[in-house]
Design a protein around this motif. Structure first.
Motif, PDB file in Angstrom:
ATOM      1  N   SER A  53       0.833  -1.185  -0.093  1.00  0.00           N
ATOM      2  CA  SER A  53       0.042  -0.165   0.036  1.00  0.00           C
ATOM      3  C   SER A  53       0.864   1.240   0.103  1.00  0.00           C
ATOM      4  N   GLU A 117      -4.026   3.616  11.697  1.00  0.00           N
ATOM      5  CA  GLU A 117      -4.788   2.213  11.315  1.00  0.00           C
ATOM      6  C   GLU A 117      -6.030   2.336  11.265  1.00  0.00           C
ATOM      7  N   GLY A 137     -10.147  -0.454   0.732  1.00  0.00           N
ATOM      8  CA  GLY A 137      -9.296   0.685   0.499  1.00  0.00           C
ATOM      9  C   GLY A 137     -10.003   2.225   0.995  1.00  0.00           C
ATOM     10  N   ARG A 161      -5.133   4.170  -0.032  1.00  0.00           N
ATOM     11  CA  ARG A 161      -4.530   3.203   1.081  1.00  0.00           C
ATOM     12  C   ARG A 161      -5.222   1.763   0.779  1.00  0.00           C
ATOM     13  N   SER A 163      -6.011  -2.807   1.613  1.00  0.00           N
ATOM     14  CA  SER A 163      -5.577  -3.813   2.361  1.00  0.00           C
ATOM     15  C   SER A 163      -6.299  -4.979   1.819  1.00  0.00           C
ATOM     16  N   VAL A 173      -6.126  -1.569   7.334  1.00  0.00           N
ATOM     17  CA  VAL A 173      -5.579  -0.676   6.571  1.00  0.00           C
ATOM     18  C   VAL A 173      -4.567   0.125   7.361  1.00  0.00           C
TER      19      VAL A 173
END
Length: 619
Positions: A53, A117, A137, A161, A163, A173
């Protein structure tokens, strides 16, 4: 006598001894990352487990070689951006498979590292199953930016970003900068990291996500051995928020209409398959046959599958049917326009092969009759014509709310209802019982027989020969079937009060242990009543029927419409004979990722990688 065993097993996970560039380094410009370990390691399934990412349009190369992992980023690096490489649980040592645990490497092309996060889970909106491997995202937003303005990014621009969910549907994320975001999930089919195909599963939320963190304390358990707790100690950690986001993923209805294929499984009929239905059925014009009055047309409920039964046996015996099919299909702009295709449709078994097969069957029949004649048994001199063989669905001990279903193998030309008799037994005498025989709506060639099914009463269904005649002149044979309706003592009942749904149209469904619907009740007063329930273990779910069609409906991203809300009763329900159960349920009491019982969840969590602790057994 014996052999030396080589000593203790290695129970120590691999340890990171360095990285180039260093972990959490700033001002990084090289696109090659090397991470060094103190022993030989392996990387398990890096293409699925390792997530880089910001997302990389060109897939990075990830290789485990000896005591190091080499990651080569192929996309150009963005300025002032934190990059994270989340290895999840993919890293373990080479000999004993001791996992390193969840490990994330990060660096920044700017002068600082973003460390916030965002966590949560993704479930399938239709059945609350955890969705494994779906991308999650973020896109930046502002409070004054309407959802309709922010959604253009999801359809045109890759995630900021990203995940990926694990087997439990969970995601984290990482490397998020302070700010405000919108969050999406995407089953990315074309690896462009934005929603570009209607066949891609997606999820979206109208809520604005504001990442934050705070110091917190959790209780950790220290084990003396595998059975005994040594102590419970408080551990300080950084708690990242939000960590309870629930995204409900769905696949939109396929609205693009195009021709898929044609099939002729039987010589009597051919079927045209389309990606989606239309109110106008296709127009078929025969090129090597006369199409006027040639067909009996059957369409599926959505008109996406259309079957044409051939009336004329001459057409049935024609191997190649050439035709022109005109239908409505979507163009590149999504508008419905007229399309014309020329098709040649062949049967699976040619006319010549069918004749040879029928001749073999006739010869075998003649041999059997000749053997019967020589033995002095009853025999026939002419082979009977092929009979129509309906499929009767009649239980030997049905419930009082269960009707009889009859499925015909081909369209009917005639039904003689006077040849259908239903009798009920009272004491020792049989009496005619009232019944209705009708075609089931939306089910071609499917009929149902409705009667006054009284508990504990014995019935006999008797159908005379030639009650049904199909369009090819085949007639049905006689049929007689007896059955007894179960007594009320064989069943239980269940009344479920759904809290907070007193003025809402909902559908409540009783499920078996395979998550299949057994009974369904539509209600608008918050009370669902189920009768004639066989003793067994059941589960339950409900959905809000927003449009009142009695079916669960998916969402529409362009319209900003979420799928209809689905909720599962979190406990199993044991129903017993002669029991009346009354339960209450608040479907909004638990989050969507914690509702479905694990017993009927098909997406089970992967086995967690742990240190094997083989030395205890060895000692």
């Amino acid at each position: 006598m014996g052999q030396p065993d080589g000593g203790l097993y290695d129970e120590t996970p691999p340890r990171i001894v360095g990285a180039t560039p260093a972990d959490k380094a700033v001002g990084v410009s090289p696109k090659k990352v090397t991470i060094y370990f103190d022993e030989y390691i392996t990387v398990d399934n890096p293409t699925e487990k390792v997530v880089v990412s910001p997302p990389q349009i060109e897939m990075p190369e990830i290789k485990g070689a000896g005591k190091k992992i080499v990651v080569e980023l192929r996309d150009s690096l963005k300025p002032a951006t934190t990059y994270t490489i989340d290895f999840s649980d993919a890293i373990s040592d080479n000999n004993e498979g001791n996992p390193l645990g969840n490990y994330t490497y990060s660096f920044s092309t700017g002068d600082h590292i973003d460390t916030l996060e965002v966590a949560g889970s993704v479930v399938d909106a239709s059945n609350l199953e955890p969705v494994k491997g779906i991308l999650v995202g973020l896109y930046p937003t502002t409070p004054d930016m309407a959802f309709t303005a922010a959604d253009t990014a999801f359809t045109t621009t890759p995630f900021l970003r990203v995940s990926r969910t694990d087997s439990r549907g969970r995601f984290i994320v990482k490397g998020v900068a302070p700010g405000q975001y919108r969050i999406y999930a995407l089953q990315d089919m074309d690896n462009n990291y934005f929603f570009s195909q209607k066949s891609e599963m997606l999820a979206f939320s109208r809520d604005i996500i504001v990442p934050a963190c705070k110091p917190d304390v959790r209780q950790d358990t220290l084990w003396r051995d595998s059975l005994h707790i040594d102590s419970i100690v408080p551990v300080r950690y950084t708690h990242f928020l939000p960590d309870d986001i629930v995204l409900k993923a769905f696949t939109e209805v396929q609205t693009d209409r195009y021709f898929l294929k044609s099939e002729r499984q039987k010589p009597e009929a051919f079927t045209l398959f389309f990606s989606n239905g239309d109110s106008r059925l296709p127009e078929v014009r025969g090129l090597n046959f006369d199409d006027r009055g040639a067909f009996v047309v059957e369409a599926s409920e959505k008109n996406d599958t259309v079957t044409y039964w051939l009336r004329d046996t001459a057409l049935v015996n024609t191997d190649t049917l050439r035709m022109e099919v005109r239908y409505m299909g979507t163009d590149t702009l999504g508008a419905l326009v007229s399309n014309t295709d020329t098709l040649e449709i062949l049967p699976r078994e040619s006319y010549e092969k069918r004749m040879k097969r029928m001749e073999r069957e006739r010869e075998e029949w003649q041999k059997k009759q000749e053997k019967a004649r020589k033995r002095g048994d009853v025999y026939l001199t002419e082979m009977p014509a092929e009979a129509l063989e309906p499929e009767y669905d009649i239980e030997s001990e049905p419930a009082p709310d269960r009707n009889i279903t009859v499925v015909m193998p081909s369209p009917l030309a005639r039904i003689d209802t006077a040849a259908i008799h239903l009798y009920s037994r009272h004491d020792t005498l049989w009496y005619r019982s009232p019944m209705v025989f009708r075609e089931r709506e939306g089910k071609p060639r499917t009929y149902e027989l409705l009667g006054e099914w009284r508990p504990g009463t014995e019935y006999s269904l008797e159908i005379d020969s030639a009650a049904f005649t199909d369009i090819y002149g085949r007639v049905s044979g006689g049929m007689k079937k007896g059955f007894r309706v179960r007594t009320l003592d064989s069943f239980g009942s269940l009344i479920m009060t759904v809290e907070g749904m007193a003025d809402t149209a909902i559908v409540v469904e009783l499920l078996d242990t395979q998550d299949r619907v057994v009974k369904s009740v539509r209600t608008s007063d918050g009370t669902a009543e189920f009768f004639y329930i066989k003793p067994a273990t059941y589960y339950m779910r409900m959905f809000v029927d927003s449009n009142g069609n009695g079916k669960w409906d998916t969402g529409d991203y362009a319209a900003g419409r979420q799928p209809e809300e689905m909720c599962y009763y979190p406990e199993r329900i044991e129903c017993k004979a002669k029991w009346d159960i009354s339960l209450s349920w608040n479907p909004l009491e638990r989050a969507g990722d914690r509702q479905k019982p694990m017993a009927i969840t098909k997406q089970k969590p992967d086995k967690e990688k742990t240190i094997k602790r083989r030395n205890e057994e060895r000692n």
